[in-house]
Scaffold this active site. Structure first.
Site, mmCIF file in Angstrom:
data_model
loop_
_atom_site.group_PDB
_atom_site.id
_atom_site.type_symbol
_atom_site.label_atom_id
_atom_site.label_comp_id
_atom_site.label_asym_id
_atom_site.label_seq_id
_atom_site.Cartn_x
_atom_site.Cartn_y
_atom_site.Cartn_z
ATOM 1 N N GLU A 113 7.673 9.558 7.006
ATOM 2 C CA GLU A 113 6.269 10.252 6.876
ATOM 3 C C GLU A 113 5.446 9.733 8.056
ATOM 4 O OE1 GLU A 113 5.365 8.389 3.160
ATOM 5 O OE2 GLU A 113 7.554 8.410 2.416
ATOM 6 N N GLU A 130 -2.246 13.328 -0.870
ATOM 7 C CA GLU A 130 -1.781 12.502 -1.601
ATOM 8 C C GLU A 130 -2.911 11.361 -2.115
ATOM 9 O OE1 GLU A 130 1.737 9.254 -3.020
ATOM 10 O OE2 GLU A 130 1.648 9.990 -0.961
#
Length: 407
Positions: free
Chosen positions: A211, A322
């Site tokens: 990520e 997120e």
């Protein structure tokens, strides 16, 4: 859940998600001065030079062969790969502003510590971990690790697996240009991030993930600055992996960019817009996963042996935002995602990802087909995607969190 039209299965997802977390008390006694001292000694390697950033960070210029990666037992005799054997074919024309301002004539984006100096060649810049950083963590053992898994769109709609050719698809990288903001965080134990995910395995205990993006995380960094970050795990965030270089694994080769350091400047609502470009791809010759920041900074690589599924390829790519919602006072958090504004406000006001691409088995970058979008609570945070000639495949996303329609 909305889906764009197009061929192929929904192997790519635009994620706008909220992670609800019950924060446990520290699992270890806090007499941890001695433990903290030992941990800091492991993390903070001897520096050739140290630079104090305007935001209070200390950036240590550590000899490339002394970086934390080489604490890994399987990297003791590793020969550093100073450049990838291959870049992906078909990169967009970086003159379209892959890094820097969307307004012509403005200075390119830098990291804040650059204002006070640079690291010499042969070293890598590492943000120094301080005692206070460790003491904010729920435990020293968990410092630098996430507490949850990647967003799983399959849990939202199980039919998505059977509607196309997702199973068996293989991907070898992803790219995106991400608009940079400084979202407001309600509580120190919450965060807001915008990133891409490269995923392999199931969403059980065997999940592999690489990520990268930007985040605001007071718990991790001790402030509300927007910072470049990376993360990796090979067991669904349980025992392997970490943010940035807070554990052994990622091998940095670049002397210019520090993982976890503040990004500067950031976008202004209704004003100047700034974005960063991130490319992660698997070198078809050596098999390592490389990361590039902007058009010129090849940062380093994750050796393929760190992973099980990703040692071969990825099976899903995600892009999106997120937040963590700790449900303060039993209501939804007001922690913002992206700019803190809904996607329909558009350019200059809402956050965006543009020129999102994937790397295929022939090492070719191309626009993803059959992209699915999902958001868990569209009244709190939402997403709208599209396609045009200049931005390729893009989407606007984000929101304010708690509001009249999101109690």
């Amino acid at each position: 859940m909305a889906r764009t039209s197009g061929g192929g299965g929904p192997a790519f997802f635009i994620s706008v998600v909220v992670v609800c977390v019950l924060w446990a008390a520290a699992a270890e006694a806090r007499s941890p001065a001695a433990r903290a001292h030992r941990h800091l000694k492991r993390l903070n390697k001897p520096a050739v030079k140290s630079i104090e950033s305007p935001d209070g960070d200390i950036i240590d210029c550590v000899h490339i062969s002394h970086q934390p990666a080489f604490d890994h037992p399987l990297l003791k005799n590793h020969t550093i790969q100073f450049r990838p054997a291959y870049h992906p074919e078909g990169l967009y024309d970086e003159a379209k502003s892959s890094i820097g301002s969307s307004n012509a004539g403005e200075k390119p984006m830098l990291q804040l510590w650059h204002q006070n100096g640079r690291c010499p060649e042969g070293t890598v810049p590492i943000r120094r971990t301080k005692k206070d950083d460790l003491l904010r963590a729920s435990s020293i053992r968990r410092y630098g690790r996430k507490r949850h898994t990647a967003p799983n769109p399959m849990s939202v709609d199980p039919n998505m697996l059977s509607e196309g050719g997702h199973q068996g698809d293989k991907y070898y990288g992803a790219k995106a240009t991400i608009n940079v903001w400084e979202p407001k965080i309600q509580q120190a134990n919450e965060f807001s991030l915008s990133q891409l995910w490269i995923l392999g395995g199931s969403f059980g205990e065997d999940l592999n993930s690489i990520e990268a993006g930007w985040q605001v995380s007071p718990d991790l960094y001790g402030d509300n600055n927007t910072r470049l970050f990376t993360y990796w795990t090979s067991d669904a965030y349980q025992a392997t992996g970490c943010y940035n270089v807070l554990c052994s694994g990622f091998i940095q080769i670049n002397s210019e960019i520090a993982m976890g350091a503040s990004i500067f400047p950031i976008s202004n609502y209704g004003g100047s817009q700034y974005d960063i470009s991130i490319l992660i791809w698997k070198d078809p010759k050596e098999g390592n996963w490389w990361m590039q920041f902007g058009k010129q900074y090849v940062l380093g690589y994750w050796p393929s042996f760190l992973f099980s599924y990703l040692a071969d390829s990825a099976s899903m790519i995600e892009w999106g935002g997120e937040v963590v919602n700790s449900e303060p006072d039993g209501t939804h958090t007001s922690t913002q995602m992206g700019s803190g504004h809904f996607p329909e406000e558009g350019f200059g006001k809402a956050s965006y990802f543009k020129n999102i691409q994937v790397v295929d088995s022939s090492n070719q970058l191309s626009a993803p087909k059959g992209v699915g979008t999902f958001t868990e609570q569209s009244n709190c945070y939402d997403v709208q995607n599209g396609n045009n000639g200049e931005w390729g495949t893009y989407f606007y996303y984000g929101g304010p969190g708690k509001n009249g329609n999101c109690p």
